[in-house]
Design an enzyme around this catalytic site. Structure first.
Site, short mmCIF file in Angstrom:
data_model
loop_
_atom_site.label_atom_id
_atom_site.label_comp_id
_atom_site.label_asym_id
_atom_site.label_seq_id
_atom_site.Cartn_x
_atom_site.Cartn_y
_atom_site.Cartn_z
N GLN A 1 0.81 -1.30 0.02
CA GLN A 1 0.14 0.15 0.06
C GLN A 1 0.71 1.16 0.03
OE1 GLN A 1 -3.65 -0.61 3.10
NE2 GLN A 1 -1.89 -2.08 3.63
N VAL B 1 3.46 4.24 -0.96
CA VAL B 1 3.79 4.91 -2.30
C VAL B 1 5.30 5.32 -2.41
CG1 VAL B 1 1.53 5.56 -2.64
CG2 VAL B 1 3.09 7.07 -1.36
N HIS C 1 -1.59 1.35 -4.50
CA HIS C 1 -2.27 2.71 -4.40
C HIS C 1 -1.23 3.55 -4.89
CE1 HIS C 1 -4.11 1.73 -0.27
NE2 HIS C 1 -4.66 1.36 -1.23
N CYS D 1 -1.37 14.41 -15.64
CA CYS D 1 -2.08 15.69 -15.94
C CYS D 1 -3.56 15.40 -15.47
CB CYS D 1 -1.79 15.99 -17.48
SG CYS D 1 -2.74 17.52 -17.96
N CYS E 1 -4.64 16.25 -19.73
CA CYS E 1 -4.44 15.59 -21.02
C CYS E 1 -4.06 14.10 -20.63
CB CYS E 1 -3.39 16.04 -21.90
SG CYS E 1 -1.83 16.15 -20.93
N CYS F 1 1.62 20.88 -16.35
CA CYS F 1 1.94 20.03 -17.35
C CYS F 1 2.38 20.75 -18.51
CB CYS F 1 0.66 19.18 -17.56
SG CYS F 1 0.66 18.16 -19.33
C1 BV8 Z 1 -12.12 2.32 -3.41
C2 BV8 Z 1 -3.12 7.63 -0.55
C3 BV8 Z 1 -13.96 2.35 -4.77
C4 BV8 Z 1 -2.55 8.46 0.40
C5 BV8 Z 1 -4.35 5.85 0.39
C6 BV8 Z 1 -16.13 2.52 5.00
C7 BV8 Z 1 -15.91 1.07 5.35
C8 BV8 Z 1 -15.34 0.34 4.52
C9 BV8 Z 1 -14.62 0.92 3.09
C10 BV8 Z 1 -14.79 2.42 3.02
C11 BV8 Z 1 -15.58 3.12 4.04
N1 BV8 Z 1 -15.82 4.33 3.48
C12 BV8 Z 1 -15.13 4.57 2.41
C13 BV8 Z 1 -14.63 3.40 2.42
C14 BV8 Z 1 -13.42 2.85 1.14
C15 BV8 Z 1 -12.11 3.45 1.30
C16 BV8 Z 1 -11.79 3.12 2.62
O1 BV8 Z 1 -11.20 1.87 2.84
N2 BV8 Z 1 -11.91 3.94 3.63
C17 BV8 Z 1 -11.45 3.48 4.93
C18 BV8 Z 1 -10.32 4.44 5.75
C19 BV8 Z 1 -12.73 3.47 5.81
N3 BV8 Z 1 -11.38 3.09 0.22
C20 BV8 Z 1 -11.13 3.58 -0.94
O2 BV8 Z 1 -11.72 4.60 -0.87
C21 BV8 Z 1 -10.24 2.95 -1.95
N4 BV8 Z 1 -11.10 3.13 -3.11
O3 BV8 Z 1 -12.89 1.79 -2.39
O4 BV8 Z 1 -12.74 2.43 -4.61
C22 BV8 Z 1 -14.29 2.63 -6.25
C23 BV8 Z 1 -14.58 1.68 -7.18
C24 BV8 Z 1 -15.26 2.10 -8.33
C25 BV8 Z 1 -15.33 3.43 -8.76
C26 BV8 Z 1 -14.73 4.26 -7.68
C27 BV8 Z 1 -14.62 3.93 -6.55
C28 BV8 Z 1 -8.99 3.69 -2.26
C29 BV8 Z 1 -8.18 3.71 -0.90
C30 BV8 Z 1 -6.87 4.17 -1.06
C31 BV8 Z 1 -6.47 5.31 -0.16
N5 BV8 Z 1 -5.18 5.52 -0.57
N6 BV8 Z 1 -3.13 6.19 0.05
C32 BV8 Z 1 -1.26 8.57 0.16
O5 BV8 Z 1 -0.18 7.86 0.33
O6 BV8 Z 1 -0.94 9.55 -0.20
S1 BV8 Z 1 -4.46 5.25 2.07
C33 BV8 Z 1 -3.33 5.30 3.29
O7 BV8 Z 1 -3.78 4.21 4.14
C34 BV8 Z 1 -2.00 5.20 2.86
O8 BV8 Z 1 -1.62 5.38 1.86
C35 BV8 Z 1 -1.90 3.48 3.08
O9 BV8 Z 1 -1.75 3.15 1.65
C36 BV8 Z 1 -3.21 3.10 3.51
C37 BV8 Z 1 -3.17 2.17 4.51
O10 BV8 Z 1 -2.55 2.57 5.80
P1 BV8 Z 1 -1.36 1.83 6.29
O11 BV8 Z 1 -0.39 1.61 5.38
O12 BV8 Z 1 -2.00 0.46 7.10
O13 BV8 Z 1 -0.73 2.75 7.58
P2 BV8 Z 1 -1.45 3.08 8.95
O14 BV8 Z 1 -0.76 4.46 9.29
O15 BV8 Z 1 -2.90 3.11 8.97
O16 BV8 Z 1 -0.69 1.72 9.87
C38 BV8 Z 1 0.42 1.79 10.21
C39 BV8 Z 1 0.54 0.38 10.79
O17 BV8 Z 1 1.83 0.03 11.05
C40 BV8 Z 1 -0.09 0.50 12.36
O18 BV8 Z 1 -0.60 -0.68 12.43
C41 BV8 Z 1 1.18 0.57 13.16
O19 BV8 Z 1 0.96 -0.27 14.49
C42 BV8 Z 1 2.06 -0.13 12.34
N7 BV8 Z 1 3.59 -0.13 12.72
C43 BV8 Z 1 4.22 1.03 13.00
N8 BV8 Z 1 5.47 1.06 13.11
C44 BV8 Z 1 5.64 -0.32 12.91
C45 BV8 Z 1 4.68 -1.13 12.63
N9 BV8 Z 1 4.38 -2.24 12.38
C46 BV8 Z 1 5.55 -3.06 12.29
N10 BV8 Z 1 6.76 -2.53 12.40
C47 BV8 Z 1 7.06 -1.22 12.76
N11 BV8 Z 1 8.35 -0.60 12.93
ZN ZN Z 2 -1.61 17.96 -19.81
#
Ligand code: BV8
Ligand code: ZN
Length: 236
Positions: free
Chosen positions: A97, A99, A115, A123, A126, A144
């Site tokens: 997940q 980036v 992701h 863009c 375009c 762009c």
């Molecule tokens: C879609 C961009 C459909 C940011 C990211 C209600 C219920 C269920 C789902 C939904 C809902 N409402 C909306 C939704 C859908 C939604 C969703 O899931 N929302 C959630 C929040 C409720 N999902 C979407 O919208 C997805 N798309 O469903 O499309 C569709 C279909 C057709 C047509 C149109 C639409 C798209 C989701 C994409 C989101 N993008 N990235 C960016 O990077 O710029 S989200 C963001 O969260 C991050 O990028 C990352 O990719 C993602 C997950 O987070 P984690 O990586 O897990 O990070 P987090 O901080 O949460 O956790 C870190 C963990 O590490 C912790 O557990 C911690 O304890 C642990 N940790 C810390 N240090 C360590 C460690 N573990 C081990 N070792 C360590 N040292």
């Molecule tokens: Zn363009």
């Protein structure tokens, strides 16, 4: 720990899903936790098409800040252990997940960035795509050649995941004998659903995290600790 070592040794097919936690020890902030906050905003407030439409400058300032941090980050022992695991297993898929591109930088080959990548820009008019590694960006928001605003090549909330990449991720989850869930809070769907797909298809699901998550109760083994320490131990 020992039982997981055995599973990993015997498996012909392994898939791993990583989240921000795997890069935490490289100095990249996670999303959900105090280190993940930028100014007063949460990721869910900035990583959306609506936020970008309202204020592309604000959203780009956040990405510019993250691009600067990521440009200085190096893969850690957890990333490197996953490279070694891939070299030993006949079929290995790394679904991330993140980036930040740190898995590829470490040397992982079969990586699915579900992701997108923080170095890709696209863009809004375009649809031209390119890789841009400049940091800080010379202009915010970047433009762009056609004059329109560029956006990060990242999947935002409410946007669909890239179809081919997602199909491959699902297939890997369905066919894996062992599925590793590493450093992810497992709250963002559809990525979090891969663990359930793997489990329903008969995989042993192993979670590696410093803290329990919403999925910890429903998996086979939970290993508590930093991935940069546990992953090297698991494959030693
Ligand atoms: C879609 C961009 C459909 C940011 C990211 C209600 C219920 C269920 C789902 C939904 C809902 N409402 C909306 C939704 C859908 C939604 C969703 O899931 N929302 C959630 C929040 C409720 N999902 C979407 O919208 C997805 N798309 O469903 O499309 C569709 C279909 C057709 C047509 C149109 C639409 C798209 C989701 C994409 C989101 N993008 N990235 C960016 O990077 O710029 S989200 C963001 O969260 C991050 O990028 C990352 O990719 C993602 C997950 O987070 P984690 O990586 O897990 O990070 P987090 O901080 O949460 O956790 C870190 C963990 O590490 C912790 O557990 C911690 O304890 C642990 N940790 C810390 N240090 C360590 C460690 N573990 C081990 N070792 C360590 N040292
Ligand atoms: Zn363009």
């Amino acid at each position: 720990m020992q039982v997981v070592r055995e599973w990993l040794k015997q498996a012909r097919s392994i898939a791993a899903l990583t989240g921000a936690g795997v890069s935490a020890e490289s100095g990249v902030p996670t999303f959900r936790g105090s280190s993940g906050l930028w100014k007063q905003y949460r990721a869910e407030d900035l990583a959306t098409p609506g936020a970008f439409a309202r204020d592309s400058r604000l959203v780009w300032e956040w990405y510019d800040w993250r691009r600067g941090l990521i440009a200085q980050a190096q893969p850690n022992a957890g990333h490197r252990a996953l490279v070694q695991l891939e070299e030993r297993v006949p079929s290995f898929t790394l679904i991330t997940q993140n980036v930040d591109g740190l898995h590829e930088l470490a040397g992982s080959r079969n990586v699915l960035e579900v992701h997108g990548s923080i170095w890709n820009v696209r863009c809004i008019s375009c649809a031209r795509e390119r890789v841009d590694r400049r940091t800080p960006l010379p202009e915010i928001p970047p433009k762009c050649d056609c004059g329109a605003v560029l956006r990060p090549g990242i999947v935002w909330f409410g946007e669909p995941l890239p179809q081919r990449v997602w199909q491959d991720a699902e297939a890997a989850a369905r066919t894996a004998e062992v599925f590793l869930l590493i450093g992810t809070s497992s709250v963002v769907y559809p990525a979090a659903g891969l663990a359930q797909i793997a489990k329903a298809s008969g995989a042993r699901v192993v979670e590696i995290n410093i803290a329990e998550t919403v999925l910890s109760e429903s998996i086979d083994e939970f290993l508590q600790g930093p991935s940069g320490e546990l992953l090297p131990q698991l494959i030693a």
